[in-house]
Design a protein around this motif. Structure first.
Motif, PDB file in Angstrom:
ATOM      1  N   GLY A 291      -7.287  -0.078  -6.026  1.00 10.16           N
ATOM      2  CA  GLY A 291      -8.493  -0.101  -5.201  1.00 10.16           C
ATOM      3  C   GLY A 291      -9.118  -1.494  -5.202  1.00 10.16           C
ATOM      4  O   GLY A 291      -9.527  -2.009  -4.152  1.00 10.16           O
TER       5      GLY A 291
ATOM      6  N   SER B 221      -6.958  -3.806  -3.112  1.00 10.45           N
ATOM      7  CA  SER B 221      -7.173  -3.599  -1.674  1.00 10.45           C
ATOM      8  C   SER B 221      -8.391  -4.384  -1.196  1.00 10.45           C
ATOM      9  O   SER B 221      -8.372  -4.972  -0.104  1.00 10.45           O
ATOM     10  CB  SER B 221      -7.366  -2.115  -1.374  1.00 10.45           C
TER      11      SER B 221
ATOM     12  N   SER C 197      -9.071   3.567  -0.092  1.00  8.10           N
ATOM     13  CA  SER C 197      -7.760   3.332  -0.711  1.00  8.10           C
ATOM     14  C   SER C 197      -7.617   4.145  -1.996  1.00  8.10           C
ATOM     15  O   SER C 197      -6.548   4.699  -2.275  1.00  8.10           O
ATOM     16  CB  SER C 197      -7.566   1.844  -1.014  1.00  8.10           C
ATOM     17  N   ARG C 198      -8.709   4.210  -2.772  1.00 10.58           N
ATOM     18  CA  ARG C 198      -8.651   4.982  -4.017  1.00 10.58           C
ATOM     19  C   ARG C 198      -8.547   6.480  -3.723  1.00 10.58           C
ATOM     20  O   ARG C 198      -7.823   7.209  -4.412  1.00 10.58           O
ATOM     21  CB  ARG C 198      -9.873   4.675  -4.883  1.00 10.58           C
TER      22      ARG C 198
ATOM     23  N   SER D  36      -3.948   0.704   6.448  1.00 15.15           N
ATOM     24  CA  SER D  36      -4.208  -0.486   5.623  1.00 15.15           C
ATOM     25  C   SER D  36      -4.003  -1.757   6.438  1.00 15.15           C
ATOM     26  O   SER D  36      -4.766  -2.717   6.312  1.00 15.15           O
ATOM     27  CB  SER D  36      -3.288  -0.502   4.398  1.00 15.15           C
TER      28      SER D  36
ATOM     29  N   SER E  88       0.833  -1.207   0.000  1.00 11.22           N
ATOM     30  CA  SER E  88       0.000   0.000   0.000  1.00 11.22           C
ATOM     31  C   SER E  88       0.867   1.255   0.000  1.00 11.22           C
ATOM     32  O   SER E  88       0.556   2.237  -0.676  1.00 11.22           O
ATOM     33  CB  SER E  88      -0.914   0.015   1.232  1.00 11.22           C
TER      34      SER E  88
END
Lengths: 134, 134, 134, 134
Positions: free
Chosen positions: B74, B77, C77-78, D77, A77
């Motif tokens: 994305g 994730s 996350s995006r 994350s 990440s």
């Protein structure tokens, strides 16, 4: 499969996105995307522990082994965030706690400053002991 | 490289973590990790658009092409979060807007229910048009 | 707690990072960080469904409700990747399937083009139905 | 806004997902979701540096300050992956390099073993110096 949603591109390579890049910035990028000379890459790699030149490709690679998937994906990440910031992305693969990363600059057909910059960041954030010895 | 930090494992395969798994749950996992029969995998794959059996490996794979790296990561994730929830992880690689995923169960030496469950989730969240036709 | 590791900053606000910003880029940023006029923000917000001006702060906010935590964090996350790319970060909070986002430009003391650009991206990638009606 | 896509829930609280939870597992969860006695929480908190009990809520909280957004979101994350694994999620907020986390168990109306387990993980992966002193 999700119906609707965003348009999905069919382009293979990393596209230039002129709409988001000012002419000034674009010039800077072009400058940075020049392939490194043999002397430059030797000097850069001498300071990059854990990275090695690939055979048959103008690229560098490194291998990582983490405690578990959680640590591996946390690392991924962070690399992803930096890749977006630099607009320069890795070729990489993951299986559970292992990550393999290859860096090269497709636009330039080989190794550039961008690869060295991303490699340095990756080495800096990799947990101690996670980079495989060569 | 980060000095100190967490202990980094040297194990290659996905470890069992007995401390986090109750005996009851452990029994359930063992049951679920049995390889699918030929009939079971044909039935499962018939309902999984975009996934195909690999040649020379008891595994399934799929390819994805996204709008850009942002959409690709994305997606990754979300797959990562589900992989942790299921304690079942993909073999995968990414280059910019492309993602390749291979699913198999290392403990069982081939395809199991776990792979089908993860494949279904992946197909469900993949943006429309992102899965490559076979 | 992880011993060693990277140096941790004690700065509260988003720092300028002169080492990573060229003078040319810096000038561009300064230009972009000018607060919007009343007319500009009215025009911008008229095209941003789901975002509203905050009371008592020169900022905009939006609320999201997703299917579950998986979808919520994939969305986050995006947004995080775009925030790094723009070097412009949200104030945000998350509880399970809900996300609240506030956008303002700390350096400029209020709403700028950067906020509108990030808001547009967020609205574009938000799954249909996830943005709360005002 | 993305048209189509997954169904978006309107539930506020973390839903039980009976389809994914076997009766055996469900029983285990119910057992683990019992609120801690005063003695248990004192003992647990004595071993959790950096976490404190909230005033007016049966919950614990901690504050983190990272080098930058990259390090902060890498940390988030990892917490997100563990939250999904434990099926127990934080209330949290982020502004650039700062993260605030509140842990409590909504189903149980207060602090349970789940919160202590997640808090321990969070403290273990937090980079040295990132947890604010109380």
């Amino acid at each position: 499969m999700q119906t609707g949603g965003e348009h999905t591109s069919t382009r293979v390579d990393e596209p230039r996105r002129p709409g988001l890049v000012s002419p000034v910035e674009d010039q800077r990028r072009t400058t940075m995307a020049m392939r490194l000379s043999e002397q430059q890459r030797e000097a850069a790699l001498a300071q990059l522990d854990g990275w090695s030149r690939m055979v048959g490709r103008d690229a560098i690679s490194a291998s990582f082994r983490f405690t578990d998937f959680n640590q591996a994906f946390g690392f991924m990440s962070r690399v992803a965030l930096m890749a977006e910031k630099l607009d320069h992305h890795p070729e990489w693969s993951n299986v559970y706690n292992r990550v393999e990363i290859v860096l090269t600059t497709h636009d330039a057909g080989g190794l550039t400053d961008k690869d060295i910059e991303l490699a340095r960041f990756i080495s800096r954030i990799a947990p101690d002991g996670s980079m495989a010895a060569l």
